[in-house]
Design a protein around this motif. Structure first.
Motif, mmCIF file in Angstrom:
data_model
loop_
_atom_site.group_PDB
_atom_site.id
_atom_site.type_symbol
_atom_site.label_atom_id
_atom_site.label_comp_id
_atom_site.label_asym_id
_atom_site.label_seq_id
_atom_site.Cartn_x
_atom_site.Cartn_y
_atom_site.Cartn_z
ATOM 1 N N GLY A 82 -22.623 55.133 73.865
ATOM 2 C CA GLY A 82 -22.123 54.010 73.083
ATOM 3 C C GLY A 82 -20.769 53.522 73.550
ATOM 4 N N ASP A 83 -20.353 52.413 72.961
ATOM 5 C CA ASP A 83 -19.139 51.735 73.403
ATOM 6 C C ASP A 83 -17.860 52.299 72.795
ATOM 7 O OD1 ASP A 83 -20.627 50.034 74.952
ATOM 8 O OD2 ASP A 83 -20.804 48.500 73.397
ATOM 9 N N THR A 84 -17.957 52.930 71.618
ATOM 10 C CA THR A 84 -16.746 53.309 70.891
ATOM 11 C C THR A 84 -15.873 54.261 71.704
ATOM 12 O OG1 THR A 84 -17.878 53.043 68.763
ATOM 13 C CG2 THR A 84 -15.831 54.322 68.777
ATOM 14 N N GLU A 85 -16.461 55.375 72.182
ATOM 15 C CA GLU A 85 -15.686 56.344 72.953
ATOM 16 C C GLU A 85 -15.197 55.733 74.260
ATOM 17 O OE1 GLU A 85 -14.830 59.556 72.091
ATOM 18 O OE2 GLU A 85 -15.574 59.001 70.124
ATOM 19 N N ARG A 86 -16.029 54.883 74.865
ATOM 20 C CA ARG A 86 -15.631 54.248 76.113
ATOM 21 C C ARG A 86 -14.388 53.385 75.896
ATOM 22 N NH1 ARG A 86 -18.742 52.661 80.528
ATOM 23 N NH2 ARG A 86 -20.627 53.177 79.333
ATOM 24 N N ILE A 87 -14.405 52.581 74.844
ATOM 25 C CA ILE A 87 -13.266 51.694 74.560
ATOM 26 C C ILE A 87 -12.017 52.508 74.251
ATOM 27 C CG2 ILE A 87 -12.368 49.974 72.942
ATOM 28 C CD1 ILE A 87 -15.287 48.944 72.711
ATOM 29 N N MET A 98 -17.583 57.114 82.712
ATOM 30 C CA MET A 98 -19.001 57.247 83.046
ATOM 31 C C MET A 98 -19.690 58.159 82.039
ATOM 32 S SD MET A 98 -19.196 57.565 87.219
ATOM 33 C CE MET A 98 -21.005 57.504 87.148
ATOM 34 N N GLU A 99 -20.901 57.779 81.669
ATOM 35 C CA GLU A 99 -21.679 58.596 80.746
ATOM 36 C C GLU A 99 -22.505 59.613 81.521
ATOM 37 O OE1 GLU A 99 -24.066 56.121 78.246
ATOM 38 O OE2 GLU A 99 -22.346 55.308 77.151
ATOM 39 N N LYS A 100 -22.695 60.794 80.928
ATOM 40 C CA LYS A 100 -23.587 61.809 81.470
ATOM 41 C C LYS A 100 -25.008 61.542 80.967
ATOM 42 C CE LYS A 100 -20.051 65.451 81.296
ATOM 43 N NZ LYS A 100 -19.732 66.776 80.707
ATOM 44 N N PRO A 101 -26.014 61.824 81.757
ATOM 45 C CA PRO A 101 -25.970 62.252 83.163
ATOM 46 C C PRO A 101 -25.543 61.084 84.051
ATOM 47 C CG PRO A 101 -28.224 61.872 82.510
ATOM 48 C CD PRO A 101 -27.390 61.709 81.262
ATOM 49 N N PHE A 102 -24.901 61.410 85.166
ATOM 50 C CA PHE A 102 -24.391 60.366 86.044
ATOM 51 C C PHE A 102 -24.915 60.576 87.462
ATOM 52 C CE2 PHE A 102 -21.486 63.918 85.889
ATOM 53 C CZ PHE A 102 -21.217 64.176 87.220
ATOM 54 N N ASN A 103 -24.903 59.508 88.221
ATOM 55 C CA ASN A 103 -25.305 59.565 89.622
ATOM 56 C C ASN A 103 -24.082 59.960 90.454
ATOM 57 O OD1 ASN A 103 -25.836 58.888 92.356
ATOM 58 N ND2 ASN A 103 -27.416 57.439 91.722
#
Length: 243
Positions: A82-87, A98-103
């Motif tokens: 979601g956007d909340t933690e990213r913001i 970057m969110e897990k799982p990631f490339n």
């Protein structure tokens, strides 16, 4: 070789990530918590990769404290969707998220993009001043001043040792940990490079003031900085805010 500090408590993720980056000509150091990362400081690193869900202090709080005194690039990794933690993470000073799982290839591309945009001086910049027994450690200019504002000339590695021990205080730092941070790998039992480096730093300090016994050897544990540390204004300082 550029150095990356991975703050991640999942040993499988940290091992895979550090192996992947090591194979691409980076040197990686892993800390399993914010508390361990604080002891290592950021003076020798070019970029931080921080997991949000850490034991103890959260990754968000860690990023906020780092950004208060340093411009080192920070990439957050998080299993939270979601956007909340990213913001929130970006508002607290992270440069990417970057969110897990990631490339891993995408993470590598983002690391390289950040490093291209920030020069070495910007990455290692740490600000502030710490005082102890009339001495002053100028983190902004990476200088040590004895009482009377006398500049004590230190090499890059001597300053790095002092900075690491100060930020780890009151905990000792082992020879192996210093070797990992300063040289990038473990040392053999008979390798005296770390001891010689610490000895040179001690001598430069005691040549100015024989009473300045700030760096002590702790049997079977390494070296420890032994002096009460304050800000230049005289108020006690939480060294975590000065990573």
């Amino acid at each position: 070789m550029q150095r990356i500090h991975i703050i991640e408590d999942d040993p499988e993720i940290s091992s895979l990530l550090s192996s992947y980056l090591d194979a691409r000509n980076f040197q990686c150091v892993v800390s399993e918590s914010a508390e361990v990362a604080y002891r290592r400081g950021n003076v020798l690193f070019d970029l931080l990769i921080v997991d949000l869900m850490l034991p103890g202090e959260s990754g968000l709080d860690f990023c906020k404290k780092v950004r208060a005194t340093s411009r080192i690039p920070i990439i957050i990794l998080s299993a939270v969707k979601g956007d909340t933690e990213r913001i929130i993470g970006l508002e607290l000073g992270a440069d990417d998220y970057m969110e897990k799982p990631f490339n891993p290839r995408e993470l590598l591309a983002r690391i390289n993009a950040l490093l291209r945009r920030t020069g070495p001086g910007e990455r290692s910049a740490t600000t502030g001043k710490l005082t102890f027994d009339g001495w002053l450690l100028d983190l902004t200019n990476e200088q040590l001043h004895a009482p009377g504002n006398l500049l004590v000339p230190l090499s890059t590695r001597e300053y790095a040792v002092l900075s690491i021990l100060v930020h780890a205080s009151p905990n000792p730092v082992s020879r192996d940990e210093l070797a990992q941070l300063l040289i990038g790998h473990d040392i053999e039992p008979g390798d005296r490079r770390i001891d010689i480096l610490v000895s040179r730093l001690r001598k430069k300090i005691t040549d100015v003031d024989s009473r300045a016994q700030f760096i002590r050897t702790v049997r079977n544990q390494g070296y420890k900085f032994c002096s009460e540390i304050e800000t230049s204004s005289g108020a006690s300082r939480d060294l975590k805010s000065n990573l």
